[in-house]
Scaffold this motif. Structure first.
Motif, PDB file in Angstrom:
ATOM      1  N   ALA A  76       0.842  -1.206   0.000  1.00 46.11           N
ATOM      2  CA  ALA A  76       0.000   0.000   0.000  1.00 46.11           C
ATOM      3  C   ALA A  76       0.875   1.253   0.000  1.00 46.11           C
ATOM      4  O   ALA A  76       0.610   2.201  -0.754  1.00 46.11           O
ATOM      5  CB  ALA A  76      -0.939  -0.012   1.203  1.00 46.11           C
ATOM      6  N   LYS A  77       1.926   1.266   0.815  1.00 48.16           N
ATOM      7  CA  LYS A  77       2.829   2.432   0.847  1.00 48.16           C
ATOM      8  C   LYS A  77       3.522   2.639  -0.485  1.00 48.16           C
ATOM      9  O   LYS A  77       3.801   3.768  -0.875  1.00 48.16           O
ATOM     10  CB  LYS A  77       3.865   2.269   1.960  1.00 48.16           C
ATOM     11  N   GLU A  78       3.817   1.555  -1.183  1.00 45.97           N
ATOM     12  CA  GLU A  78       4.463   1.639  -2.497  1.00 45.97           C
ATOM     13  C   GLU A  78       3.477   2.031  -3.600  1.00 45.97           C
ATOM     14  O   GLU A  78       3.876   2.261  -4.738  1.00 45.97           O
ATOM     15  CB  GLU A  78       5.108   0.299  -2.857  1.00 45.97           C
ATOM     16  N   GLY A  79       2.177   2.077  -3.277  1.00 40.72           N
ATOM     17  CA  GLY A  79       1.167   2.419  -4.269  1.00 40.72           C
ATOM     18  C   GLY A  79       0.777   1.269  -5.177  1.00 40.72           C
ATOM     19  O   GLY A  79       0.079   1.461  -6.167  1.00 40.72           O
ATOM     20  N   LYS A  80       1.204   0.057  -4.837  1.00 38.48           N
ATOM     21  CA  LYS A  80       0.902  -1.104  -5.675  1.00 38.48           C
ATOM     22  C   LYS A  80      -0.363  -1.834  -5.242  1.00 38.48           C
ATOM     23  O   LYS A  80      -0.887  -2.652  -5.985  1.00 38.48           O
ATOM     24  CB  LYS A  80       2.082  -2.067  -5.675  1.00 38.48           C
ATOM     25  N   LEU A  81      -0.847  -1.543  -4.054  1.00 37.99           N
ATOM     26  CA  LEU A  81      -2.063  -2.167  -3.528  1.00 37.99           C
ATOM     27  C   LEU A  81      -3.008  -1.053  -3.111  1.00 37.99           C
ATOM     28  O   LEU A  81      -2.660  -0.233  -2.271  1.00 37.99           O
ATOM     29  CB  LEU A  81      -1.727  -3.063  -2.331  1.00 37.99           C
ATOM     30  N   ALA A 134      -9.767   5.450 -11.504  1.00 36.51           N
ATOM     31  CA  ALA A 134      -8.358   5.734 -11.235  1.00 36.51           C
ATOM     32  C   ALA A 134      -8.185   6.397  -9.873  1.00 36.51           C
ATOM     33  O   ALA A 134      -7.083   6.436  -9.332  1.00 36.51           O
ATOM     34  CB  ALA A 134      -7.781   6.618 -12.337  1.00 36.51           C
ATOM     35  N   ALA A 135      -9.261   6.894  -9.290  1.00 39.33           N
ATOM     36  CA  ALA A 135      -9.204   7.555  -7.985  1.00 39.33           C
ATOM     37  C   ALA A 135      -9.317   6.565  -6.824  1.00 39.33           C
ATOM     38  O   ALA A 135      -9.305   6.968  -5.666  1.00 39.33           O
ATOM     39  CB  ALA A 135     -10.317   8.599  -7.885  1.00 39.33           C
ATOM     40  N   LEU A 136      -9.385   5.294  -7.123  1.00 38.71           N
ATOM     41  CA  LEU A 136      -9.618   4.283  -6.095  1.00 38.71           C
ATOM     42  C   LEU A 136      -8.650   4.392  -4.919  1.00 38.71           C
ATOM     43  O   LEU A 136      -9.052   4.331  -3.766  1.00 38.71           O
ATOM     44  CB  LEU A 136      -9.533   2.901  -6.737  1.00 38.71           C
ATOM     45  N   GLY A 137      -7.381   4.549  -5.196  1.00 44.46           N
ATOM     46  CA  GLY A 137      -6.383   4.598  -4.130  1.00 44.46           C
ATOM     47  C   GLY A 137      -6.403   5.868  -3.302  1.00 44.46           C
ATOM     48  O   GLY A 137      -5.752   5.937  -2.254  1.00 44.46           O
ATOM     49  N   GLU A 138      -7.143   6.849  -3.721  1.00 47.64           N
ATOM     50  CA  GLU A 138      -7.167   8.128  -3.010  1.00 47.64           C
ATOM     51  C   GLU A 138      -7.820   8.035  -1.629  1.00 47.64           C
ATOM     52  O   GLU A 138      -7.619   8.897  -0.794  1.00 47.64           O
ATOM     53  CB  GLU A 138      -7.877   9.194  -3.852  1.00 47.64           C
ATOM     54  N   TYR A 139      -8.562   6.984  -1.371  1.00 49.07           N
ATOM     55  CA  TYR A 139      -9.208   6.852  -0.066  1.00 49.07           C
ATOM     56  C   TYR A 139      -8.211   6.483   1.033  1.00 49.07           C
ATOM     57  O   TYR A 139      -8.489   6.672   2.221  1.00 49.07           O
ATOM     58  CB  TYR A 139     -10.331   5.796  -0.117  1.00 49.07           C
ATOM     59  N   LEU A 140      -7.031   5.954   0.660  1.00 48.14           N
ATOM     60  CA  LEU A 140      -6.084   5.452   1.656  1.00 48.14           C
ATOM     61  C   LEU A 140      -5.625   6.539   2.634  1.00 48.14           C
ATOM     62  O   LEU A 140      -5.494   6.279   3.832  1.00 48.14           O
ATOM     63  CB  LEU A 140      -4.881   4.806   0.965  1.00 48.14           C
ATOM     64  N   GLU A 141      -5.393   7.731   2.129  1.00 44.32           N
ATOM     65  CA  GLU A 141      -4.975   8.836   3.010  1.00 44.32           C
ATOM     66  C   GLU A 141      -6.064   9.160   4.029  1.00 44.32           C
ATOM     67  O   GLU A 141      -5.791   9.386   5.206  1.00 44.32           O
ATOM     68  CB  GLU A 141      -4.645  10.069   2.173  1.00 44.32           C
ATOM     69  N   THR A 142      -7.301   9.152   3.601  1.00 41.42           N
ATOM     70  CA  THR A 142      -8.419   9.406   4.514  1.00 41.42           C
ATOM     71  C   THR A 142      -8.545   8.265   5.522  1.00 41.42           C
ATOM     72  O   THR A 142      -8.785   8.489   6.706  1.00 41.42           O
ATOM     73  CB  THR A 142      -9.735   9.576   3.733  1.00 41.42           C
ATOM     74  N   GLU A 144      -6.250   6.461   6.839  1.00 45.55           N
ATOM     75  CA  GLU A 144      -5.262   6.622   7.907  1.00 45.55           C
ATOM     76  C   GLU A 144      -5.762   7.572   8.996  1.00 45.55           C
ATOM     77  O   GLU A 144      -5.420   7.429  10.160  1.00 45.55           O
ATOM     78  CB  GLU A 144      -3.942   7.154   7.346  1.00 45.55           C
ATOM     79  N   LYS A 145      -6.582   8.535   8.628  1.00 47.40           N
ATOM     80  CA  LYS A 145      -7.092   9.516   9.587  1.00 47.40           C
ATOM     81  C   LYS A 145      -8.226   8.970  10.451  1.00 47.40           C
ATOM     82  O   LYS A 145      -8.527   9.529  11.498  1.00 47.40           O
ATOM     83  CB  LYS A 145      -7.569  10.763   8.843  1.00 47.40           C
ATOM     84  N   ILE A 146      -8.855   7.876  10.014  1.00 47.47           N
ATOM     85  CA  ILE A 146      -9.980   7.335  10.786  1.00 47.47           C
ATOM     86  C   ILE A 146      -9.646   5.987  11.438  1.00 47.47           C
ATOM     87  O   ILE A 146     -10.433   5.471  12.201  1.00 47.47           O
ATOM     88  CB  ILE A 146     -11.245   7.185   9.914  1.00 47.47           C
ATOM     89  N   GLU A 147      -8.464   5.466  11.130  1.00 39.54           N
ATOM     90  CA  GLU A 147      -8.030   4.159  11.668  1.00 39.54           C
ATOM     91  C   GLU A 147      -7.473   4.374  13.072  1.00 39.54           C
ATOM     92  O   GLU A 147      -6.392   4.908  13.258  1.00 39.54           O
ATOM     93  CB  GLU A 147      -6.960   3.598  10.726  1.00 39.54           C
ATOM     94  N   GLN A 148      -8.228   3.936  14.077  1.00 38.37           N
ATOM     95  CA  GLN A 148      -7.790   4.112  15.454  1.00 38.37           C
ATOM     96  C   GLN A 148      -6.676   3.141  15.821  1.00 38.37           C
ATOM     97  O   GLN A 148      -5.738   3.499  16.521  1.00 38.37           O
ATOM     98  CB  GLN A 148      -8.980   3.933  16.406  1.00 38.37           C
ATOM     99  N   LYS A 149      -6.758   1.885  15.352  1.00 32.47           N
ATOM    100  CA  LYS A 149      -5.745   0.875  15.635  1.00 32.47           C
ATOM    101  C   LYS A 149      -5.226   0.304  14.327  1.00 32.47           C
ATOM    102  O   LYS A 149      -5.999   0.067  13.408  1.00 32.47           O
ATOM    103  CB  LYS A 149      -6.325  -0.269  16.463  1.00 32.47           C
ATOM    104  N   LYS A 150      -3.937   0.073  14.271  1.00 38.35           N
ATOM    105  CA  LYS A 150      -3.325  -0.568  13.093  1.00 38.35           C
ATOM    106  C   LYS A 150      -3.314  -2.074  13.318  1.00 38.35           C
ATOM    107  O   LYS A 150      -3.050  -2.525  14.417  1.00 38.35           O
ATOM    108  CB  LYS A 150      -1.904  -0.058  12.878  1.00 38.35           C
ATOM    109  N   PRO A 151      -3.572  -2.853  12.278  1.00 40.62           N
ATOM    110  CA  PRO A 151      -3.568  -4.307  12.443  1.00 40.62           C
ATOM    111  C   PRO A 151      -2.172  -4.838  12.743  1.00 40.62           C
ATOM    112  O   PRO A 151      -1.192  -4.252  12.448  1.00 40.62           O
ATOM    113  CB  PRO A 151      -4.076  -4.832  11.114  1.00 40.62           C
TER     114      PRO A 151
END
Length: 151
Positions: A76-81, A134-142, A144-151
């Motif tokens: 995900a960080k690499e933009g591939k997922l 093409a905008a599918l990945g744009e939700y990832l930044e948002t 991160e702002k609503i994720e209280q706990k990381k898996p």
């Protein structure tokens, strides 16, 4: 014959004028995201299913799935997922999905080869070419702002 030709020309001209240009179109953003004229692009859609290997050792299984989650985060960080998530319990053996931001099945296969759960055959993958926004990945930044706990 002239009447049929005239009807065909009228139908084509109507279809051509039915499409409109979006007044909110952002050319720079479209290019940045790799969008075509419809704001879409090709991805690889992956369905992860229960694999043939069963591991009883819970410590080993936990290690494998920790690696699976780390691989997801790295990709995900690499933009591939751009999408990953589990299915709820179901009769099809479906465990989760990935949407890879790559264009070919061999590229996606190479990404899957680094996933410990796939490598250990706890999960197996079915892959399909998929066409989506093409905008599918744009939700990832948002997210991160609503994720209280990381898996």
């Amino acid at each position: 014959m002239k009447r049929i030709l005239l009807l065909a020309v009228m139908a084509l001209s109507f279809a051509a004028t039915a499409q409109t240009v979006n007044p909110k179109y952002d050319k720079d953003l479209a290019e940045l995201l790799g969008a075509d004229e419809y704001g879409m692009k090709q991805y690889i859609f992956v369905i992860l299913k229960t694999g043939p290997n069963k591991i009883e050792d819970q410590t080993k299984l936990n290690t494998i799935f920790r690696g699976h989650m780390e691989n997801i985060q790295r990709l995900a960080k690499e933009g591939k997922l751009v999408v990953a998530g589990p299915f709820m319990k179901n009769d099809n053996g479906f465990r989760g999905i990935f949407i890879f931001n790559v264009k070919t099945l061999p590229e996606a296969q190479a990404l899957l080869e680094n996933d410990p759960a796939v490598k250990e055959k706890i999960l197996e993958a079915e892959m399909y070419e998929w066409y989506g926004s093409a905008a599918l990945g744009e939700y990832l930044e948002t997210h991160e702002k609503i994720e209280q706990k990381k898996p």
